[in-house]
Design a protein around this motif. Structure first.
Motif, short mmCIF file in Angstrom:
data_model
loop_
_atom_site.label_atom_id
_atom_site.label_comp_id
_atom_site.label_asym_id
_atom_site.label_seq_id
_atom_site.Cartn_x
_atom_site.Cartn_y
_atom_site.Cartn_z
N MET A 1 0.85 -1.19 0.00
CA MET A 1 0.00 0.00 0.00
C MET A 1 0.89 1.24 0.00
O MET A 1 1.79 1.36 0.83
N GLN A 16 -3.61 7.50 -2.83
CA GLN A 16 -3.43 6.17 -2.27
C GLN A 16 -3.58 5.15 -3.40
O GLN A 16 -4.45 5.29 -4.25
N ILE A 35 -11.69 -4.15 2.20
CA ILE A 35 -11.12 -3.27 3.22
C ILE A 35 -11.86 -3.52 4.53
O ILE A 35 -13.09 -3.34 4.60
N ASP A 36 -11.16 -3.96 5.55
CA ASP A 36 -11.75 -4.26 6.85
C ASP A 36 -12.90 -5.26 6.68
O ASP A 36 -12.73 -6.28 6.04
N GLU A 64 -8.47 2.56 -1.33
CA GLU A 64 -8.32 3.66 -0.39
C GLU A 64 -8.80 3.24 1.00
O GLU A 64 -9.85 2.62 1.13
N ILE A 65 -8.03 3.59 2.01
CA ILE A 65 -8.42 3.32 3.38
C ILE A 65 -8.77 4.64 4.05
O ILE A 65 -8.32 5.71 3.62
N SER A 71 -5.09 1.57 11.92
CA SER A 71 -4.69 0.47 11.05
C SER A 71 -5.92 -0.19 10.44
O SER A 71 -6.93 -0.40 11.14
N HIS A 72 -5.85 -0.53 9.16
CA HIS A 72 -6.97 -1.15 8.45
C HIS A 72 -6.49 -2.41 7.73
O HIS A 72 -5.37 -2.45 7.19
N ILE A 74 -6.38 -4.99 4.77
CA ILE A 74 -6.54 -5.02 3.32
C ILE A 74 -6.38 -6.47 2.87
O ILE A 74 -5.35 -7.08 3.14
N LYS A 97 -2.05 2.00 7.41
CA LYS A 97 -2.76 3.12 8.03
C LYS A 97 -2.25 4.42 7.45
O LYS A 97 -1.12 4.53 6.98
N THR A 98 -3.11 5.43 7.47
CA THR A 98 -2.74 6.75 6.99
C THR A 98 -2.14 7.54 8.15
O THR A 98 -2.30 7.16 9.31
#
Length: 349
Positions: A1, A16, A35-36, A64-65, A71-72, A74, A97-98
């Motif tokens: 990512m 992203q 995602i999640d 995109e998160i 934290s996510h 993927i 994570k962003t």
């Protein structure tokens, strides 16, 4: 990512995308992304190395998160699909994570009140016995936690001026509305006990990040405090001005100058070439090197009227160290504040 952020605002996300590689032909495969706990979907992608299948590299722009700093999960799945035939899935999971979003909220107000000025306490002239710290009350209006800041004019040791330095002086929780800042004057530096304008402010805290500072409308006057080391009162030598610290280069030069003076020689200027001065310097260097060489081999060196340098071993004989045992003249002379030979010390009552 891959997450691209603004170089000037790391919390602002510019782009992203997800890079995926596998052995196979992307045109004959299906790619799924989750995602999640969200629904799985098949994103659009771009084949980055067309005609290369071992491995094929694809770029997914739709991966995109949320930009919440958390934290996510993927999850990516790839399987071959030709006609009505499909293969088993190959699945890989990862976390990303962003950057933490900088708090958008800002304390609406900040005010300060000077309660007490700092003071240096003396038990006798030139003998510092302690300090009383300055105290300032900082207040604010905000619904969350804050960091308390101060813009302090710090003395520049190389000039006679000051430069502003923003320092953190404390933190407060969401249910607090005031903070007592203490000892700010010790950060200013000493120029004779003058008063200086110090500006206080508060910044919102969220997820370990700090928002913009809300500064008080007016600064407060805080007095400089002379900070002598806390090991306490100055010694009589400090007060008399005889306590000095010498760097080796200065010490060696003074020895050479004393040698010239003892022999009635004129000491040359620093830009002049002088074999005699070079020899004097070299003699000091070689003296110390010879002592160190003997000690490192386990020996000892005794210098009359000074003392004995010696090597010592710990009881287990596993660690060698060194020690210096002062001579009788050196000990007695130091106590009396004068120069004594060993013979003079032994002859004195």
């Amino acid at each position: 990512m891959t997450i691209l952020t603004d170089p000037y605002r790391p919390d602002v996300i510019r782009d992203q995308y997800l890079m995926v590689w596998f052995n196979g032909n992307p045109n004959q495969c299906k790619i799924a992304l989750q995602i999640d706990d969200g629904a799985e979907f098949q994103p659009a992608f771009t084949w980055q190395n067309p005609s290369v299948t071992y491995p094929a590299v694809i770029k997914i722009d739709g991966a995109e998160i949320p930009g919440d700093g958390q934290s996510h999960l993927i999850k990516v799945s790839v399987w071959q699909a030709i006609g009505h035939s499909t293969s088993a899935r190959a699945t890989l999971s990862d976390f990303a994570k962003t950057p933490t979003v900088r708090p958008a909220t800002q304390p609406s107000w900040c005010g300060v009140t000077a309660i007490r000025q700092g003071k240096t306490l003396y038990s006798a002239p030139h003998v510092i016995s302690g300090h009383i710290s300055d105290l300032t009350r900082v207040e604010w209006r905000h619904t969350g936690a804050v960091r308390i800041m101060a813009k302090v004019p710090v003395a520049n040791e190389k000039t006679t001026g000051f430069h502003d330095s923003i320092i953190s002086v404390g933190y407060a929780d969401y249910d607090e509305t005031q903070f007592f800042a203490e000892g700010i004057g010790s950060n200013i530096g000493w120029r004779g006990g003058d008063f200086h304008n110090v500006l206080f402010g508060v910044a919102a805290i969220h997820g370990g990040q700090f928002g913009p500072i809300t500064w008080a409308n007016t600064p407060v006057k805080i007095k400089e405090v002379y900070q002598n080391p806390s090991i306490a009162p100055n010694s009589p030598d400090d007060i008399a001005g005889t306590a000095i610290a010498k760097a080796y280069s200065t010490f060696r030069e003074e020895v050479a100058m004393a040698l010239f003076a003892a022999n009635g020689w004129t000491y040359p200027n620093y830009w002049e070439t002088s074999p005699r001065r070079d020899t004097a310097r070299m003699a000091v260097d070689q003296l110390l090197l010879r002592i160190k060489d003997i000690i490192r081999k386990g020996g000892s060196v005794t210098l009359d009227d000074l003392g004995r340098f010696e090597a010592r071993w710990n009881p287990a004989r596993t660690v060698r160290s060194m020690a210096f045992v002062a001579s009788a003249g050196f000990i007695a002379g130091t106590r009396a504040g004068t120069l004594l030979t060993d013979q003079q010390a032994k002859a004195s009552p």
